[in-house]
Scaffold this motif. Structure first.
Motif, PDB file in Angstrom:
ATOM      1  N   GLU B 335       1.148  -1.325   0.318  1.00 31.92           N
ATOM      2  CA  GLU B 335       0.212   0.581  -0.026  1.00 31.92           C
ATOM      3  C   GLU B 335       0.440   1.151   0.211  1.00 31.92           C
ATOM      4  OE1 GLU B 335      -3.327   0.327   2.519  1.00 31.92           O
ATOM      5  OE2 GLU B 335      -3.529  -1.513   2.237  1.00 31.92           O
ATOM      6  N   ALA B 336       1.955   0.915   0.799  1.00 31.46           N
ATOM      7  CA  ALA B 336       2.942   2.256   0.848  1.00 31.46           C
ATOM      8  C   ALA B 336       3.320   2.449   0.018  1.00 31.46           C
ATOM      9  CB  ALA B 336       3.899   2.490   2.136  1.00 31.46           C
ATOM     10  N   ILE B 337       3.867   1.512  -0.703  1.00 36.52           N
ATOM     11  CA  ILE B 337       5.004   1.555  -2.160  1.00 36.52           C
ATOM     12  C   ILE B 337       3.966   1.987  -3.332  1.00 36.52           C
ATOM     13  CG2 ILE B 337       6.216   0.576  -4.402  1.00 36.52           C
ATOM     14  CD1 ILE B 337       7.287  -1.097  -1.729  1.00 36.52           C
ATOM     15  N   ILE B 338       2.634   1.842  -3.408  1.00 29.71           N
ATOM     16  CA  ILE B 338       1.308   1.857  -4.649  1.00 29.71           C
ATOM     17  C   ILE B 338       1.839   3.645  -3.920  1.00 29.71           C
ATOM     18  CG2 ILE B 338      -0.998   1.770  -5.124  1.00 29.71           C
ATOM     19  CD1 ILE B 338      -0.187  -0.825  -4.890  1.00 29.71           C
ATOM     20  N   LEU B 339       1.355   4.022  -2.814  1.00 29.09           N
ATOM     21  CA  LEU B 339       0.966   5.427  -2.860  1.00 29.09           C
ATOM     22  C   LEU B 339       1.963   6.399  -3.513  1.00 29.09           C
ATOM     23  CD1 LEU B 339      -0.286   5.457   0.900  1.00 29.09           C
ATOM     24  CD2 LEU B 339      -1.695   6.489  -1.483  1.00 29.09           C
ATOM     25  N   THR B 340       3.394   5.841  -2.941  1.00 27.12           N
ATOM     26  CA  THR B 340       4.380   6.811  -3.095  1.00 27.12           C
ATOM     27  C   THR B 340       5.027   7.158  -4.577  1.00 27.12           C
ATOM     28  OG1 THR B 340       6.325   5.068  -2.488  1.00 27.12           O
ATOM     29  CG2 THR B 340       5.602   6.882  -0.590  1.00 27.12           C
ATOM     30  N   ILE B 341       4.504   5.766  -5.319  1.00 29.27           N
ATOM     31  CA  ILE B 341       5.159   5.405  -6.447  1.00 29.27           C
ATOM     32  C   ILE B 341       4.055   5.881  -7.660  1.00 29.27           C
ATOM     33  CG2 ILE B 341       5.461   3.963  -8.847  1.00 29.27           C
ATOM     34  CD1 ILE B 341       6.986   2.341  -7.415  1.00 29.27           C
ATOM     35  N   SER B 380      10.754   7.594  -5.045  1.00 29.47           N
ATOM     36  CA  SER B 380       9.594   7.464  -4.352  1.00 29.47           C
ATOM     37  C   SER B 380       9.229   5.630  -4.311  1.00 29.47           C
ATOM     38  CB  SER B 380       8.315   7.597  -5.600  1.00 29.47           C
ATOM     39  OG  SER B 380       8.621   7.469  -6.868  1.00 29.47           O
ATOM     40  N   GLY B 381       9.377   5.107  -4.623  1.00 31.73           N
ATOM     41  CA  GLY B 381       9.622   2.854  -4.908  1.00 31.73           C
ATOM     42  C   GLY B 381      10.524   2.989  -2.488  1.00 31.73           C
ATOM     43  N   VAL B 382      11.129   4.694  -2.820  1.00 32.27           N
ATOM     44  CA  VAL B 382      12.138   3.935  -1.939  1.00 32.27           C
ATOM     45  C   VAL B 382      11.519   4.477  -0.664  1.00 32.27           C
ATOM     46  CG1 VAL B 382      14.741   4.477  -0.262  1.00 32.27           C
ATOM     47  CG2 VAL B 382      14.479   3.224  -2.965  1.00 32.27           C
ATOM     48  N   ILE B 383      11.046   5.534  -0.614  1.00 31.91           N
ATOM     49  CA  ILE B 383      10.383   5.922   0.331  1.00 31.91           C
ATOM     50  C   ILE B 383       9.333   5.851   1.028  1.00 31.91           C
ATOM     51  CG2 ILE B 383       9.129   8.874   0.386  1.00 31.91           C
ATOM     52  CD1 ILE B 383      10.773   9.990  -1.328  1.00 31.91           C
ATOM     53  N   GLY B 384       8.972   5.241   0.050  1.00 29.59           N
ATOM     54  CA  GLY B 384       7.027   4.028   0.096  1.00 29.59           C
ATOM     55  C   GLY B 384       7.783   3.166   1.015  1.00 29.59           C
TER      56      GLY B 384
END
Lengths: 232, 407
Positions: B335-341, B380-384
């Protein structure tokens, strides 16, 4: 199948010790239908959690199919819950905004059952509990009794060794409660082992054996419901 | 649990609360968008500066009087008197391997008058080989010849800017006359526009006259402003520079290179300095934008923590039904990675649009670096992962009964 020996559970909370269970021992063999009764605070929920591998005893041993549950790690416990135990909760605990069908497939998702197979099995069990026309309904579109039937279907899909029901009729209208109990009895006749917690004597009467607990101790373990009637 | 199931379920969950999902993503959109826009603009600026400097000729060494020593008191450029035409001739006569041309220049500003028009421009006294050294092209007429230099001819070659200031745009002024410091000069040629303003000022706003005329008749001096040395190829630049340096030290009777009364530099030196400055600016801008990216990441973490608390019962149920820790972690991380990407991709589109519009408004070449696009998505993926890991771990470590009891 289930062997509980000298099990105790003590909660420690800021140096105040609460004894929830003390020195409990009993056996449940395959095909039994057991009701655990007791007033609130008697420790019956704690016992249920231990039986369901949701919680570990602080003393004694719990053998499930010969396996010492107290020695298992978190992920192994998750596996035991997934494969050997079917849960039916008082509050149904279905995923909101998710169809009955998808709710029933959930345990199979975690077991890694292939997708087509998952839906096939889920449909079969929903038909069995009489909800073949409600498969795409979300929990909010179903009555309490229907939601509990979805939960029962969910508890059965992994073909577990025992079915644990925690006050399964507690949140359901009386008329529907009888339907639920009829399903349990049918399942028991088919050979399913059922352990049910309840504080309602008329619900407990459906079981073949009733264990009474009070203050964390077993005060009575009756094999036949006729004995219970006689006492009353 | 298969990846596709994880992703579909995460998207399903995220679309349940669209406003919250949108607001959580906004931080990343702004962060990635500003990083892309600022880095892209910085690179455009850098490219523009490089192009201008390179148009001046990249194989050029320039000798100017005076030393570039920190702490020295320096007089205004062009007022130092230590460099003479003889120095340039000596360099030429020495026949150093690799030198193609040696040209000497004297640059001064003066008022130029033609008819009723006048302009203040730079007057450059040059030799005949200036055209080749600076790779100038002639639009009209001819360039200065050796005979013009030796005869102190009063002739001038004009830059297109001067032509349009004095005679009007597009007019061929060859044959007409103009006055510099009250002296009459005949226009014999016009250069093709070079554009830009690198070292040496606007190359189009210039009047070229014979060096001898500039020294003796216009300004009455015996020194020169600079020596331009055209080198055969880039590899020989360093050797030639060194040879010229030692020769000039010798001629000026200076023992130590530290006390040199001249400085030799190449276009590469200026290019390097300019690149360094624009590079610092780009990094600085990207750094500021990165702060907003960090804030965006914290926003994601905040939302994920709220989500975990809200869904405590659901997590408990999933664990009761057999979900292992890594499955719960995977669910929340997804969920977090989808949000950030998603935020990264939207931010990228906005960033590219913004830099496109801005670079057009301030007349910079629009550059789009694919590295920064890929970097934006990766970051952005890494931030997620980074900001999703803590909430996901928190969810995975919930005890199933406590989670089920949670109201």
């Amino acid at each position: 199948m289930i062997q509980i020996s000298h099990v105790s559970k003590v909660y420690k909370n800021e140096e105040i010790e609460t004894i929830a269970l003390s020195d409990i021992s009993f056996k449940i063999i395959a095909g039994e239908f057991v009701a655990i009764m007791g007033p609130s605070g008697s420790g019956k929920s704690t016992l249920m959690h231990i039986l369901g591998a949701l919680d570990l005893p602080t003393g004694g041993t719990y053998l499930l199919d010969g396996e010492n549950v107290g020695k298992l790690k978190d992920d192994e416990l998750a596996d035991i819950r997934n494969r050997k135990i079917g849960f039916v909760f008082q509050a149904f605990n279905l995923l909101p905004r998710t169809s009955a069908l998808k709710n029933v497939t959930l345990p199979m998702v975690y077991a890694g059952v292939p997708k087509e197979e998952r839906f096939e099995i889920a449909k079969k069990f929903l038909e069995m509990v009489g909800l073949s026309d409600r498969m795409e309904h979300t929990p909010s579109q179903l009555s309490g009794g229907q939601q509990q039937r979805v939960a029962i279907a969910r508890s059965l899909v992994m073909n577990p060794a025992i079915l644990l029901a925690d006050e399964p009729t507690g949140n359901i209208a009386t008329s529907q409660a009888e339907e639920i109990m009829a399903i349990f009895q049918k399942l028991n006749e088919k050979g399913h082992t059922i352990v049910m917690i309840t504080h309602e004597p008329n619900i407990a009467e459906h079981a073949k054996r009733i264990i009474h607990i009070r203050d964390g101790k077993i005060i009575e373990d009756g094999r036949r419901h006729k004995q219970l009637r006689a006492k009353k | 649990m298969e990846l596709i199931d994880l992703v579909l379920e995460a998207i399903n969950t995220l679309t349940l609360n669209k406003l919250r999902t949108g607001l959580a993503t906004l931080g990343i959109v702004i962060g990635i968008g500003s990083v892309i826009a600022l880095v892209s603009l910085g690179q455009s600026g850098q490219k523009a500066v490089e192009a201008q400097i390179e148009s001046l000729g990249s194989n050029l060494l320039t000798v100017i009087p005076g030393a570039l020593r920190p702490g020295d008191i320096r007089s205004a450029a062009g007022t130092s008197t230590t460099l003479k035409l003889d120095d340039a001739k000596a360099i030429e006569n020495r026949k150093i391997v690799g030198i193609k041309n040696v040209s000497a220049e004297l640059l001064r500003r003066a008022q130029v008058v033609a008819g009723r028009n006048n302009t203040n421009t730079q007057i450059v006294g040059v030799l005949a080989n200036y055209q080749e050294v600076r790779s100038l092209k002639i639009a009209f007429g001819t360039f200065l010849k050796d005979s013009d230099i030796s005869s102190l001819a009063k002739v001038a070659v004009l830059g297109p800017q001067v032509v349009s200031d004095l005679f009007g745009e597009g007019v061929n002024p060859v044959g007409q006359s103009l006055r510099i410091n009250r002296m009459v000069f005949k226009v014999i040629g016009v250069t093709v526009t070079k554009g830009g303003a690198g070292f040496g000022g606007n190359q189009d706003d210039i009047v070229l006259v014979p060096l001898s005329t500039a020294q003796k008749q216009l300004f009455g001096v015996d020194f020169i402003g600079s020596i331009s040395v055209q080198v055969e190829n880039k590899e020989q630049m360093d050797i030639v520079r060194e040879e010229i340096g030692y020769m000039l030290l010798d001629r000026h009777k200076i023992q130590s290179p530290q006390n040199a009364d001249f400085t030799i530099f190449s276009q590469a030196d200026i290019l390097g300095a300019a690149q360094q400055i624009t590079g610092i600016f780009t990094t600085l801008l990207a750094g500021i934008a990165a702060i907003s990216l960090l804030v965006g990441g914290i926003g994601i973490m905040n939302i994920m923590l709220v989500t975990v608390t809200e869904r405590t019962r659901e997590i408990g149920l999933r664990k009761a039904l057999g979900a292992k820790k890594k499955v719960i972690i995977a669910q929340f991380l997804t969920e977090a990675i989808i949000l950030t990407i998603a935020g990264g991709v939207i931010g990228m589109v906005f960033g590219i649009l913004a830099s496109f519009i801005i670079s057009h408004l301030i007349h910079l070449p629009f550059t789009l670096s694919f590295i920064s696009i890929i970097l934006a998505i990766v970051i952005s993926g890494v931030i997620g992962i980074l900001f999703g890991l803590y909430p996901a771990g928190k969810a995975a470590n919930l005890q199933p009964i406590e989670a089920l009891r949670y109201e």
